[in-house]
Write a protein that holds these residues in place. Structure first.
Motif, PDB file in Angstrom:
ATOM      1  N   THR A 117     153.397  40.699 -16.787  1.00 34.53           N
ATOM      2  CA  THR A 117     153.957  40.080 -17.705  1.00 34.53           C
ATOM      3  C   THR A 117     153.069  40.312 -19.923  1.00 34.53           C
ATOM      4  N   GLU A 118     151.504  39.714 -19.164  1.00 34.06           N
ATOM      5  CA  GLU A 118     150.664  40.208 -19.582  1.00 34.06           C
ATOM      6  C   GLU A 118     151.140  40.946 -21.029  1.00 34.06           C
ATOM      7  N   THR A 119     151.475  42.297 -20.001  1.00 31.17           N
ATOM      8  CA  THR A 119     151.479  43.896 -20.367  1.00 31.17           C
ATOM      9  C   THR A 119     152.896  43.810 -21.615  1.00 31.17           C
ATOM     10  N   LEU A 120     153.770  43.064 -21.017  1.00 28.36           N
ATOM     11  CA  LEU A 120     154.978  43.285 -22.003  1.00 28.36           C
ATOM     12  C   LEU A 120     154.419  41.932 -23.054  1.00 28.36           C
ATOM     13  N   GLN A 121     154.149  40.969 -22.572  1.00 23.08           N
ATOM     14  CA  GLN A 121     153.531  39.582 -24.014  1.00 23.08           C
ATOM     15  C   GLN A 121     152.632  40.979 -24.697  1.00 23.08           C
ATOM     16  N   ALA A 122     151.985  42.326 -24.673  1.00 23.63           N
ATOM     17  CA  ALA A 122     150.719  42.122 -25.580  1.00 23.63           C
ATOM     18  C   ALA A 122     151.415  43.484 -26.019  1.00 23.63           C
ATOM     19  N   HIS A 123     152.582  44.159 -25.737  1.00 22.71           N
ATOM     20  CA  HIS A 123     152.772  44.764 -26.525  1.00 22.71           C
ATOM     21  C   HIS A 123     154.141  44.590 -27.802  1.00 22.71           C
ATOM     22  N   GLY A 183     160.847  33.544 -22.633  1.00 26.23           N
ATOM     23  CA  GLY A 183     161.254  31.758 -22.388  1.00 26.23           C
ATOM     24  C   GLY A 183     161.076  31.581 -20.240  1.00 26.23           C
ATOM     25  N   SER A 184     161.782  30.879 -19.872  1.00 31.40           N
ATOM     26  CA  SER A 184     161.613  30.673 -18.710  1.00 31.40           C
ATOM     27  C   SER A 184     162.188  32.014 -18.167  1.00 31.40           C
ATOM     28  N   ILE A 185     162.449  32.125 -16.893  1.00 31.17           N
ATOM     29  CA  ILE A 185     162.970  33.205 -15.901  1.00 31.17           C
ATOM     30  C   ILE A 185     164.807  32.627 -16.437  1.00 31.17           C
ATOM     31  N   SER A 186     165.078  30.827 -15.785  1.00 29.66           N
ATOM     32  CA  SER A 186     166.457  30.923 -15.538  1.00 29.66           C
ATOM     33  C   SER A 186     166.631  31.132 -17.207  1.00 29.66           C
ATOM     34  N   SER A 187     166.275  30.837 -18.323  1.00 34.29           N
ATOM     35  CA  SER A 187     167.115  31.610 -19.787  1.00 34.29           C
ATOM     36  C   SER A 187     165.602  32.114 -20.309  1.00 34.29           C
ATOM     37  N   PRO A 188     165.749  34.012 -20.514  1.00 36.60           N
ATOM     38  CA  PRO A 188     165.060  34.505 -21.362  1.00 36.60           C
ATOM     39  C   PRO A 188     164.812  34.000 -23.102  1.00 36.60           C
ATOM     40  N   ILE A 189     165.947  33.782 -22.621  1.00 38.23           N
ATOM     41  CA  ILE A 189     166.309  33.237 -24.482  1.00 38.23           C
ATOM     42  C   ILE A 189     164.631  31.899 -25.081  1.00 38.23           C
ATOM     43  N   SER A 190     163.498  32.040 -26.014  1.00 38.33           N
ATOM     44  CA  SER A 190     162.920  31.284 -25.595  1.00 38.33           C
ATOM     45  C   SER A 190     163.446  30.508 -27.225  1.00 38.33           C
ATOM     46  N   ALA A 191     162.282  30.149 -28.207  1.00 35.51           N
ATOM     47  CA  ALA A 191     161.733  28.955 -28.696  1.00 35.51           C
ATOM     48  C   ALA A 191     162.216  30.408 -30.131  1.00 35.51           C
ATOM     49  N   SER A 251     172.273  39.902 -15.370  1.00 32.24           N
ATOM     50  CA  SER A 251     171.197  39.175 -13.811  1.00 32.24           C
ATOM     51  C   SER A 251     170.663  40.276 -13.605  1.00 32.24           C
ATOM     52  N   ALA A 252     170.276  40.835 -13.927  1.00 32.33           N
ATOM     53  CA  ALA A 252     169.070  42.610 -13.722  1.00 32.33           C
ATOM     54  C   ALA A 252     167.601  41.321 -14.619  1.00 32.33           C
ATOM     55  N   LEU A 253     167.867  41.552 -15.929  1.00 33.16           N
ATOM     56  CA  LEU A 253     166.874  40.758 -16.338  1.00 33.16           C
ATOM     57  C   LEU A 253     167.365  39.575 -16.130  1.00 33.16           C
ATOM     58  N   ARG A 254     167.188  38.355 -15.761  1.00 32.90           N
ATOM     59  CA  ARG A 254     166.915  37.748 -14.672  1.00 32.90           C
ATOM     60  C   ARG A 254     165.890  37.777 -13.440  1.00 32.90           C
ATOM     61  N   ASN A 255     166.483  39.245 -13.457  1.00 32.47           N
ATOM     62  CA  ASN A 255     165.864  39.073 -11.523  1.00 32.47           C
ATOM     63  C   ASN A 255     164.540  40.068 -11.343  1.00 32.47           C
ATOM     64  N   ALA A 256     164.365  40.988 -12.936  1.00 30.07           N
ATOM     65  CA  ALA A 256     163.495  41.485 -13.023  1.00 30.07           C
ATOM     66  C   ALA A 256     162.549  40.843 -13.192  1.00 30.07           C
ATOM     67  N   LEU A 257     162.532  39.624 -14.182  1.00 30.55           N
ATOM     68  CA  LEU A 257     161.598  38.346 -15.150  1.00 30.55           C
ATOM     69  C   LEU A 257     161.330  37.654 -13.631  1.00 30.55           C
ATOM     70  N   GLY A 258     162.166  37.180 -12.380  1.00 31.75           N
ATOM     71  CA  GLY A 258     161.804  36.201 -11.513  1.00 31.75           C
ATOM     72  C   GLY A 258     161.095  37.348 -10.837  1.00 31.75           C
ATOM     73  N   LEU A 286     158.547  39.367 -11.733  1.00 34.50           N
ATOM     74  CA  LEU A 286     157.420  39.539 -12.548  1.00 34.50           C
ATOM     75  C   LEU A 286     156.395  37.972 -12.543  1.00 34.50           C
ATOM     76  N   HIS A 287     157.468  37.628 -12.491  1.00 36.21           N
ATOM     77  CA  HIS A 287     157.093  36.085 -12.601  1.00 36.21           C
ATOM     78  C   HIS A 287     156.057  35.935 -11.277  1.00 36.21           C
ATOM     79  N   ALA A 288     157.086  35.938  -9.559  1.00 36.11           N
ATOM     80  CA  ALA A 288     156.315  36.089  -8.605  1.00 36.11           C
ATOM     81  C   ALA A 288     154.842  36.918  -8.516  1.00 36.11           C
ATOM     82  N   GLU A 289     155.379  37.890  -8.968  1.00 38.28           N
ATOM     83  CA  GLU A 289     153.894  38.887  -9.278  1.00 38.28           C
ATOM     84  C   GLU A 289     152.783  38.264  -9.758  1.00 38.28           C
TER      85      GLU A 289
END
Length: 192
Positions: A2-8, A16-24, A178-185, A187-190
């Motif tokens: 996630t840090e790599t993605l955030q760095a890019h 945002g959170s895993i349940s909602s990929p959209i942040s403020a 759903s695939a996006l939410r699962n991928a974010l989940g 990454l968060h678990a990792e």
């Protein structure tokens, strides 16, 4: 990861959170894009003397401003609702007042589905899909019962085709979200 993605992206707030990929931040950006795009559609309608749709679009513009302000305060759920609900109602009114299933406003429905799927709630997404189906079926019934005649030439197969295309598009959008939410989940678990 996630840090790599955030760095890019250059901004940690984008995710945002895993349940909602959209942040403020993303909600603010969406609201800004809509606040810029809506006048581009409203001004030509006003110049053509079409006051009903331009009034609807102008009112929706005010709600997008409220959405931007809510997102700026960090209330992304409220901001999301202030984008999704008015835009859905605005699009429905423009479709019914216009050329029905052949109206240009129909092109916004897949975008609404994408936004609703990323809002994170299955209930919101299914509710939007049911509202879209009810809109198309209601237009067909009103047209064929001659309660509201659509000015463009439409037949029953036009409504059926639109329903099939929107249903399949909705299904694919839900699979991708759903695939996006699962991928974010994952990454968060990792990262834990």
């Amino acid at each position: 990861m996630t840090e790599t993605l955030q760095a890019h992206t250059g901004n940690e707030e984008l995710f945002g959170s895993i349940s909602s990929p959209i942040s403020a931040l993303l909600t603010r950006r969406i609201a800004c894009a809509l606040m810029v795009a809506l006048p581009c559609a409203t001004v030509p309608l006003m110049l053509a003397g079409k006051w009903f749709p331009s009034t609807i679009l102008a009112f929706t513009e005010l709600l997008f401003l409220a959405s931007y302000l809510a997102a700026r305060e960090g209330r992304k759920e409220l901001a999301g609702w202030l984008i999704l609900a008015p835009l859905a109602v605005c699009v429905a009114i423009l479709i019914v007042a216009g050329k029905g299933p052949l109206d240009e406003a129909m092109l916004t429905l897949p975008g609404l589905m994408i936004f609703a799927s990323l809002l994170g709630s299955k209930r919101v997404y299914i509710g939007l899909l049911c509202a879209i189906v009810a809109l198309v079926v209601g237009m067909a019934v009103a047209h064929f019962q001659q309660w509201r005649i659509i000015p463009a030439p439409v037949r029953l197969d036009t409504f059926i085709t639109v329903l099939v295309i929107l249903s399949v598009t909705g299904y694919f959008i839900w699979l991708m979200a759903s695939a996006l939410r699962n991928a974010l989940g994952s990454l968060h678990a990792e990262n834990r």
